[in-house]
Structures are given as structure tokens and as C-alpha cells.
Write a protein that holds these residues in place. Sequence first.
Motif, PDB file in Angstrom:
ATOM      1  N   MET A 123      -1.451   4.465  -0.124  1.00  0.00           N
ATOM      2  CA  MET A 123      -0.495   6.505   0.001  1.00  0.00           C
ATOM      3  C   MET A 123      -1.300   7.420   0.082  1.00  0.00           C
ATOM      4  O   MET A 123      -1.682   8.432   0.286  1.00  0.00           O
ATOM      5  CB  MET A 123       0.094   6.446  -1.797  1.00  0.00           C
ATOM      6  CG  MET A 123       1.445   5.782  -1.870  1.00  0.00           C
ATOM      7  SD  MET A 123       2.772   6.197  -0.819  1.00  0.00           S
ATOM      8  CE  MET A 123       4.050   5.517  -2.014  1.00  0.00           C
ATOM      9  N   GLU A 124      -2.983   7.085  -0.102  1.00  0.00           N
ATOM     10  CA  GLU A 124      -3.902   8.042   0.025  1.00  0.00           C
ATOM     11  C   GLU A 124      -4.434   8.722   1.625  1.00  0.00           C
ATOM     12  O   GLU A 124      -4.474   9.462   1.755  1.00  0.00           O
ATOM     13  CB  GLU A 124      -5.239   7.517  -0.512  1.00  0.00           C
ATOM     14  CG  GLU A 124      -5.390   7.673  -1.726  1.00  0.00           C
ATOM     15  CD  GLU A 124      -4.516   6.099  -2.335  1.00  0.00           C
ATOM     16  OE1 GLU A 124      -4.625   5.228  -2.238  1.00  0.00           O
ATOM     17  OE2 GLU A 124      -4.336   6.318  -3.570  1.00  0.00           O
ATOM     18  N   ARG A 125      -4.296   7.620   2.958  1.00  0.00           N
ATOM     19  CA  ARG A 125      -4.297   8.019   3.840  1.00  0.00           C
ATOM     20  C   ARG A 125      -3.116   8.395   4.813  1.00  0.00           C
ATOM     21  O   ARG A 125      -3.469   9.055   5.273  1.00  0.00           O
ATOM     22  CB  ARG A 125      -4.870   6.655   4.267  1.00  0.00           C
ATOM     23  CG  ARG A 125      -3.584   5.387   4.481  1.00  0.00           C
ATOM     24  CD  ARG A 125      -4.002   4.237   5.395  1.00  0.00           C
ATOM     25  NE  ARG A 125      -3.189   3.578   5.273  1.00  0.00           N
ATOM     26  CZ  ARG A 125      -2.929   2.880   6.021  1.00  0.00           C
ATOM     27  NH1 ARG A 125      -3.416   2.631   7.280  1.00  0.00           N
ATOM     28  NH2 ARG A 125      -1.658   1.423   6.534  1.00  0.00           N
ATOM     29  N   GLN A 126      -1.680   8.781   3.828  1.00  0.00           N
ATOM     30  CA  GLN A 126      -0.929   9.024   4.613  1.00  0.00           C
ATOM     31  C   GLN A 126      -1.811  10.916   5.152  1.00  0.00           C
ATOM     32  O   GLN A 126      -1.795  10.885   3.865  1.00  0.00           O
ATOM     33  CB  GLN A 126       0.506   9.424   3.725  1.00  0.00           C
ATOM     34  CG  GLN A 126       0.851   7.606   3.762  1.00  0.00           C
ATOM     35  CD  GLN A 126       2.145   7.510   2.973  1.00  0.00           C
ATOM     36  OE1 GLN A 126       1.543   7.680   1.219  1.00  0.00           O
ATOM     37  NE2 GLN A 126       3.034   6.789   2.423  1.00  0.00           N
ATOM     38  N   TYR A 153      -0.162   9.256   8.429  1.00  0.00           N
ATOM     39  CA  TYR A 153      -1.192   8.503   9.111  1.00  0.00           C
ATOM     40  C   TYR A 153       0.500   7.833   9.948  1.00  0.00           C
ATOM     41  O   TYR A 153       1.654   7.514  10.584  1.00  0.00           O
ATOM     42  CB  TYR A 153      -1.686   7.303   9.261  1.00  0.00           C
ATOM     43  CG  TYR A 153      -0.803   6.265   8.123  1.00  0.00           C
ATOM     44  CD1 TYR A 153      -0.750   4.933   9.513  1.00  0.00           C
ATOM     45  CD2 TYR A 153      -1.095   6.514   6.781  1.00  0.00           C
ATOM     46  CE1 TYR A 153       0.066   3.960   7.976  1.00  0.00           C
ATOM     47  CE2 TYR A 153       0.369   5.157   5.916  1.00  0.00           C
ATOM     48  CZ  TYR A 153      -0.189   4.212   6.651  1.00  0.00           C
ATOM     49  OH  TYR A 153       0.837   2.627   5.977  1.00  0.00           O
ATOM     50  N   LYS A 197       3.474  11.758   3.851  1.00  0.00           N
ATOM     51  CA  LYS A 197       3.301  11.711   3.136  1.00  0.00           C
ATOM     52  C   LYS A 197       4.158  11.469   2.231  1.00  0.00           C
ATOM     53  O   LYS A 197       5.320  12.054   2.078  1.00  0.00           O
ATOM     54  CB  LYS A 197       1.891  13.404   2.520  1.00  0.00           C
ATOM     55  CG  LYS A 197       1.840  13.028   1.512  1.00  0.00           C
ATOM     56  CD  LYS A 197       0.687  14.524   1.305  1.00  0.00           C
ATOM     57  CE  LYS A 197       0.073  14.393  -0.005  1.00  0.00           C
ATOM     58  NZ  LYS A 197      -1.015  13.459   0.138  1.00  0.00           N
ATOM     59  N   ASN A 198       3.844  10.917   0.661  1.00  0.00           N
ATOM     60  CA  ASN A 198       5.056  10.580   0.292  1.00  0.00           C
ATOM     61  C   ASN A 198       6.081   9.679   0.532  1.00  0.00           C
ATOM     62  O   ASN A 198       6.894   9.468   0.091  1.00  0.00           O
ATOM     63  CB  ASN A 198       5.128  11.593  -0.980  1.00  0.00           C
ATOM     64  CG  ASN A 198       4.439  12.552  -1.240  1.00  0.00           C
ATOM     65  OD1 ASN A 198       3.946  12.150  -2.312  1.00  0.00           O
ATOM     66  ND2 ASN A 198       4.630  13.878  -1.160  1.00  0.00           N
TER      67      ASN A 198
END
Length: 86
Positions: free
Chosen positions: A1-4, A6, A19-20
Motif C-alpha cells: 500500500m505504500e506505493r499507491q 500507481y 491510494k487506500n
Amino acid sequence: MERQPYFVEQDGIRLKIAKNVFPSDFGITSSFVGDFMLRQQPVGVALDMACGSGYFAFLLKKIGCSTVYGVDFNRDAVLAPRKTWV
């Protein structure tokens, strides 16, 4: 989830993983179910429950379903496919 957020391409569909939102390229489950869905006959109306990135909804349209609804309790998940599709 950190790379969102994308983008990812799966089965010829370019998806925005917002994101999320649960990513459709996480693990093998989405790929397995996606392969199964691509071998099915289309229906008039289809429903993608817990649609996340919208991957299954897009596959349902890809196989020829006339109308596809995607629902999710996560607002970000509901908005993400709209941005991908348009």
C-alpha cells in the motif's frame, strides 16, 4: 500500500491502483479468478461486489456483459475505476 497510487496492466486493462484501494495485482487470487472469468459467457447485467480497483468489473465488460455494476464500501475504490474507465 505504500506505493499507491500507481498504474498496472492486467489482461490488457490498464488500472489505476488508487491510494487506500486493494490492489488487484496483489497475490495470485485476482489472476486466478480473472483467468476463470475470461472463459465465461457474458450475461446482461453483472455485479462486482467489493470492486476495489475495478479489475473484475472491467473483465466483465471485456467478455461482453452489457451492464456492470461495481460496489464497495470504500469511497476511494468506487471512484478509482471511474477515473480509469473514462
